[in-house]
Design a protein around this motif. Structure first.
Motif, PDB file in Angstrom:
ATOM      1  N   TRP A  26      29.171  12.524  45.761  1.00 26.89           N
ATOM      2  CA  TRP A  26      29.774  11.343  45.126  1.00 26.89           C
ATOM      3  C   TRP A  26      28.748  10.409  44.493  1.00 26.89           C
ATOM      4  CZ3 TRP A  26      34.703  12.250  44.730  1.00 26.89           C
ATOM      5  CH2 TRP A  26      35.388  12.939  45.745  1.00 26.89           C
ATOM      6  N   ASP A  43      37.309   8.682  44.343  1.00 29.54           N
ATOM      7  CA  ASP A  43      38.720   8.689  43.920  1.00 29.54           C
ATOM      8  C   ASP A  43      39.347   7.387  44.380  1.00 29.54           C
ATOM      9  OD1 ASP A  43      39.236  11.214  42.616  1.00 29.54           O
ATOM     10  OD2 ASP A  43      38.524  12.100  44.465  1.00 29.54           O
ATOM     11  N   ARG A 116      50.769  17.768  40.188  1.00 31.10           N
ATOM     12  CA  ARG A 116      50.100  16.484  40.176  1.00 31.10           C
ATOM     13  C   ARG A 116      50.882  15.411  39.436  1.00 31.10           C
ATOM     14  NH1 ARG A 116      43.525  16.581  39.419  1.00 31.10           N
ATOM     15  NH2 ARG A 116      43.343  14.787  40.795  1.00 31.10           N
ATOM     16  N   LYS A 149      41.194  10.028  33.284  1.00 30.85           N
ATOM     17  CA  LYS A 149      41.209  11.477  33.477  1.00 30.85           C
ATOM     18  C   LYS A 149      42.583  12.054  33.207  1.00 30.85           C
ATOM     19  CE  LYS A 149      41.789  11.093  38.534  1.00 30.85           C
ATOM     20  NZ  LYS A 149      41.098  11.197  39.818  1.00 30.85           N
ATOM     21  N   HIS A 150      42.728  13.352  33.007  1.00 34.02           N
ATOM     22  CA  HIS A 150      41.724  14.417  32.896  1.00 34.02           C
ATOM     23  C   HIS A 150      41.805  14.859  31.451  1.00 34.02           C
ATOM     24  CE1 HIS A 150      43.363  14.348  37.008  1.00 34.02           C
ATOM     25  NE2 HIS A 150      42.123  14.518  37.377  1.00 34.02           N
ATOM     26  N   ARG A 160      44.093  25.936  37.033  1.00 35.11           N
ATOM     27  CA  ARG A 160      43.596  24.774  36.267  1.00 35.11           C
ATOM     28  C   ARG A 160      42.124  24.883  35.903  1.00 35.11           C
ATOM     29  NH1 ARG A 160      42.279  19.691  40.271  1.00 35.11           N
ATOM     30  NH2 ARG A 160      41.844  20.922  42.113  1.00 35.11           N
ATOM     31  N   MET A 193      36.760  11.317  32.309  1.00 35.49           N
ATOM     32  CA  MET A 193      36.524  12.584  33.022  1.00 35.49           C
ATOM     33  C   MET A 193      37.137  13.739  32.235  1.00 35.49           C
ATOM     34  SD  MET A 193      37.827  13.746  36.790  1.00 35.49           S
ATOM     35  CE  MET A 193      37.123  12.392  37.694  1.00 35.49           C
ATOM     36  N   TYR A 196      39.327  20.336  33.664  1.00 34.29           N
ATOM     37  CA  TYR A 196      38.789  21.655  34.031  1.00 34.29           C
ATOM     38  C   TYR A 196      39.101  22.707  32.972  1.00 34.29           C
ATOM     39  CZ  TYR A 196      38.183  20.322  38.989  1.00 34.29           C
ATOM     40  OH  TYR A 196      37.783  19.757  40.162  1.00 34.29           O
ATOM     41  N   TRP A 229      35.174  17.460  38.922  1.00 41.89           N
ATOM     42  CA  TRP A 229      34.256  18.001  39.945  1.00 41.89           C
ATOM     43  C   TRP A 229      34.200  19.525  39.884  1.00 41.89           C
ATOM     44  CZ3 TRP A 229      33.787  13.279  39.402  1.00 41.89           C
ATOM     45  CH2 TRP A 229      33.035  12.468  40.233  1.00 41.89           C
ATOM     46  N   SER A 346      42.976  15.121  46.056  1.00 45.16           N
ATOM     47  CA  SER A 346      41.846  14.195  46.021  1.00 45.16           C
ATOM     48  C   SER A 346      42.248  12.730  45.964  1.00 45.16           C
ATOM     49  CB  SER A 346      40.958  14.521  44.813  1.00 45.16           C
ATOM     50  OG  SER A 346      41.702  14.338  43.620  1.00 45.16           O
TER      51      SER A 346
HETATM   52  C1  BGC Z   1      40.172  16.228  40.650  1.00 47.67           C
HETATM   53  C2  BGC Z   1      39.811  14.855  40.142  1.00 47.67           C
HETATM   54  C3  BGC Z   1      39.049  14.111  41.192  1.00 47.67           C
HETATM   55  C4  BGC Z   1      37.817  14.918  41.576  1.00 47.67           C
HETATM   56  C5  BGC Z   1      36.996  14.271  42.668  1.00 47.67           C
HETATM   57  C6  BGC Z   1      38.972  16.974  41.183  1.00 47.67           C
HETATM   58  O1  BGC Z   1      39.348  18.157  41.826  1.00 47.67           O
HETATM   59  O2  BGC Z   1      40.772  16.979  39.624  1.00 47.67           O
HETATM   60  O3  BGC Z   1      40.964  14.147  39.784  1.00 47.67           O
HETATM   61  O4  BGC Z   1      38.707  12.835  40.746  1.00 47.67           O
HETATM   62  O5  BGC Z   1      38.230  16.176  42.061  1.00 47.67           O
HETATM   63  O6  BGC Z   1      37.680  14.321  43.869  1.00 47.67           O
END
Ligand code: BGC
Length: 758
Positions: A26, A43, A116, A149-150, A160, A193, A196, A229, A346
């Protein structure tokens, strides 16, 4: 910290490469030699999820306020409230030593199956952008960063990490980008952010067009593009594509690959410098806000309760609500005692405290006696005994309150739902209880759309109480007893059946790609355009009072797209209790060059009214309220002509409307080319000017009686308007003064000359 340019100058190649990948799960990298601090990202989005160990993925988290999730917050349509929640999140981030909060998420709800959806605002980019901007501005007003995000087209959890979202250009610009654009331009988030997934080929983490051409250049984004991430595949390609910061770290391999790419002249060091500069800017911003301290747990809990109360949507009410001092109440459903108040993944918050719905009812029930029956088991298994007990309890009382939530792990990040149904047991339970007790209120806790057709007719009232956050239990009691008059409205359509949803046959795609085959027609854009009946339309929500709409005014009847239009409407509370109404303004383009949705949301206002009170609400409609994205011109355009302004209580409940005329100021180049049809030439004013006489002469030749006699039996004029001008000339070659190619090229030259002269 010194001046950023001087720092970049002073940094070694190794230090620059190091800064661009996280140092822990982090945390970003610190460069002690130059006094560059590490910053902490956590988060998000509806609470601060600060790990007790920033190096670890699986550590515990410090307690923080769990607010209602985004789908609930959006249902408030209250930007001031979202700003306030943002400020509160900012305060908690400061207390918990967090520099950047990973949210908000403004992806569109393309399918109700997306796992989500509870973390996202809407199926409509306008409302999602407004909500996201308000929340982000609130957080950042405290000196804490956000991460929008995302980015982009992350609309499913299935595969994803690799799925290639195939989205046509117009759909991308009209549906999947505008909410991001609004937040970027208005709230200036410190970070964006990347998603993926792949988008039309490249991974979003390497997507130059998305990250550089659109985000950084066209929208002027000055912050940091951070990877989701683990979204980076090739660190060097990602830097080139515009991704500044890779998370999480450490990743020595990646850092080394960047160093070597610069040394081998495969990566221009200026690209690296640009990312370093962006990262240093947010490090500087973050260190300017001192961290630590405490936050006011009780005050933040109270705000979470207020937000949950405003988010609850009264979907149906046969007059059961608000409760009229019942003396015996049957509370049914395990979520009354074990509330389902947030989704999985998350965003999961360790709440500071959790209000139990049953206990909160008890507090407001006065002398009434409350019974409790579990109703359904924790999982998806079927248990008739629990149904029988609930029915017996419901028969013995004046009113039954039936709390229903899916088993805890169904709505989550990481995978999608298989369907939108309640469990077999829950459906059977609702039907049985409603038959035994018509005065039954069904209270649903879900983060997204649920199917209800199987049971809704029997229910006396239905509350959509979302993933309501830690204080939702009290908020539900407030609404049931009338302490709060419900004012939430849906920002996603509740369909009759999953099979009716626009993306149904294209979701979640094949193992490699998902085609956004429904194009711009998602959510209500689809149902309204195709006139498909739904369970509850976008924008729907009832109140304990009634509202009357009158006196719709527009600032002009003929206007141009630079001035835009201001509309006003009077709203009167015609009932006996105070309430809030969400007034929605939709725009319909009467005639357009490309097919457009039946109507699109372009403005809204939330207004609080005492009984009998009238207020005037105004909304400003700008260029984008009338424009659409034209893929051939590669830009947003408006067209001259009539637009209907539709003002109502939902997308399907338009109360007032008027027609206005727009004069477009957009100057467009001619699209005519060698393949353009006769029809294309005639519908382009510059084309028409040069070709009309010739074309009419040729069409006249084809329109003779002989052709009917010759057995064609058709409207030859219509047919030839679909043929290229060149093709038409080919039929007459011998009779022409020059070759068909020369004639068409000559006409095109005239068109382009006229274009330059106008
Ligand atoms: C999620 C994000 C999250 C990040 C950190 C990812 O898997 O898609 O939304 O902020 O992890 O936890």
């Amino acid at each position: 910290m010194q001046d950023i340019d001087q720092l970049v100058e002073a940094m070694t190649l190794e230090e620059k490469a190091t800064l661009c990948t996280g140092s822990a799960f982090w945390v970003t990298a610190a460069i002690e030699r130059l006094d560059i601090s590490a910053i902490v990202l956590s988060d998000g989005p509806h609470g601060v999820r600060r790990s007790t160990d920033v190096n670890e993925m699986m550590a515990e988290h410090f307690p923080a306020t769990c607010f209602p999730t985004a789908s609930a917050l959006a249902a408030t349509w209250n930007t001031a409230l979202l700003h306030e929640i943002g400020q509160t999140l900012g305060e908690e981030a400061i207390a918990l030593n967090v520099d950047v909060l990973l949210g908000p998420g403004v992806n569109m709800k393309r399918s109700p199956r997306c796992g989500r959806n509870f973390e996202y605002f809407a199926e409509d980019p306008f409302i999602a952008g407004e909500m996201g901007a308000a929340l982000a501005e609130g957080v950042q007003s405290k000196g804490v960063g956000t991460s929008l995000k995302h980015f982009a087209a992350n609309n499913q959890e299935t595969r994803r990490f690799t799925i290639n979202a195939i989205v046509d250009e117009r759909t991308l610009h009209e549906i999947y980008l505008p909410a991001f654009e609004t937040v970027v331009k208005r709230a200036k988030p410190w970070t964006v952010m990347c998603a993926y997934n792949r988008l039309n080929g490249p991974y979003c983490s390497e997507h130059h067009e998305l990250l550089v051409d659109i985000l950084k250049q066209a929208w002027g984004f000055e912050g940091v593009v951070v990877s989701d991430w683990g979204a980076v595949h090739d660190r060097v390609a990602a830097l080139r594509g515009g991704l500044d910061l890779e998370m999480p770290g450490p990743k020595a391999r990646r850092v080394q690959s960047v160093i070597e790419a610069v040394q081998r002249n495969e990566l221009d060091e200026a690209v690296l410098d640009e990312s370093v500069r962006r990262i240093l800017r947010i490090v500087k911003q973050a260190t300017a806000t001192p961290k630590g301290g405490t936050f006011d747990v009780a005050k933040h809990h109270a705000l979470a309760r207020r937000a949950a109360g405003e988010a609850i949507v009264l979907l149906k009410n046969d007059g059961v609500l608000p409760l009229q001092q019942p003396s015996k109440i049957a509370v049914i459903g395990r979520s009354a005692k074990q509330p389902q108040y947030q989704g999985g993944g998350s965003s999961h918050i360790t709440a500071t405290r959790v209000d139990i719905p049953f206990d909160e009812l008890q507090k407001q029930a006065g002398d009434a006696t409350l019974s409790y029956s579990e109703g359904y088991p924790a999982g998806a298994e079927f248990d008739q005994k629990l149904i029988d007990e609930a029915v017996a309890a419901a028969q013995a009382v004046d009113v039954a309150l039936l709390y229903v939530a899916l088993p805890g792990n169904i709505e989550s990040e990481g995978y999608d739902r298989n369907d939108i149904a309640l469990t077999e047991q829950q459906i059977a339970l609702i039907k049985a209880v409603c038959t035994a007790q018509p005065q039954t209120v069904v209270i649903l806790n879900s983060g997204s759309v649920m199917a209800m057709s199987a049971w809704i007719d029997g229910a006396g009232a239905v509350l959509q109480a979302w993933f309501m956050g830690q204080a939702g239990g009290g908020a539900i009691a407030d609404v049931l007893f009338g302490a709060v008059n419900p004012s939430g409205k849906l920002t996603e359509t509740f369909p009759l059946r999953l099979a009716d949803t626009p993306s149904h046959i294209n979701f979640p795609g094949n193992p490699r790609e998902v085609h956004y085959g429904e194009g711009i027609f998602i959510g209500y854009r689809y149902y309204e355009t195709k006139d498909i009946p739904v369970l509850f339309p976008f924008g729907h929500g009832l109140s304990y009072t009634t509202f009357d709409y009158s006196n719709l005014q527009t600032s002009a009847t003929l206007f141009d797209d630079v001035d835009g239009l201001t509309i006003s409407v009077d709203v009167t509370n015609t009932g006996t209790v105070a309430g809030q109404e969400i007034v929605q303004c939709y725009v319909r383009d009467v005639e357009s060059g490309l097919m457009r949705p039946d109507k699109e949301l372009k403005g809204f206002a939330k207004v609080a009214l005492d009984p009998g009170e009238t207020k005037t609400v105004t909304m400003k409609l700008d260029f984008r309220a009338f424009a659409y994205y034209h893929p051939l011109y590669k830009q947003w355009i408006t067209e001259d002509g009539e637009f209907e302004i539709l003002v109502g209580a939902s997308s399907a409940d338009i109360r007032l409307q008027t027609t206005v005329s727009l004069r477009s100021t957009v100057m467009l180049p001619s699209l005519l080319n060698r393949e353009s049809t006769g029809g294309d030439w005639l519908s382009d004013p510059r084309g028409q000017a040069v070709v009309a006489p010739l074309l009419e002469q040729m069409l006249g030749a084809f329109n003779g009686e002989e052709h009917e006699n010759g057995g064609l039996n058709m409207d030859t004029r219509q047919m030839f308007l679909q043929v290229s001008l060149l093709g038409m000339l080919e039929f007459q070659e011998g009779a022409l003064p020059a070759s068909p190619d020369e004639i068409v090229d000559g006409l095109l030259a005239q068109v382009h000359e006229n274009q330059t002269n106008t």
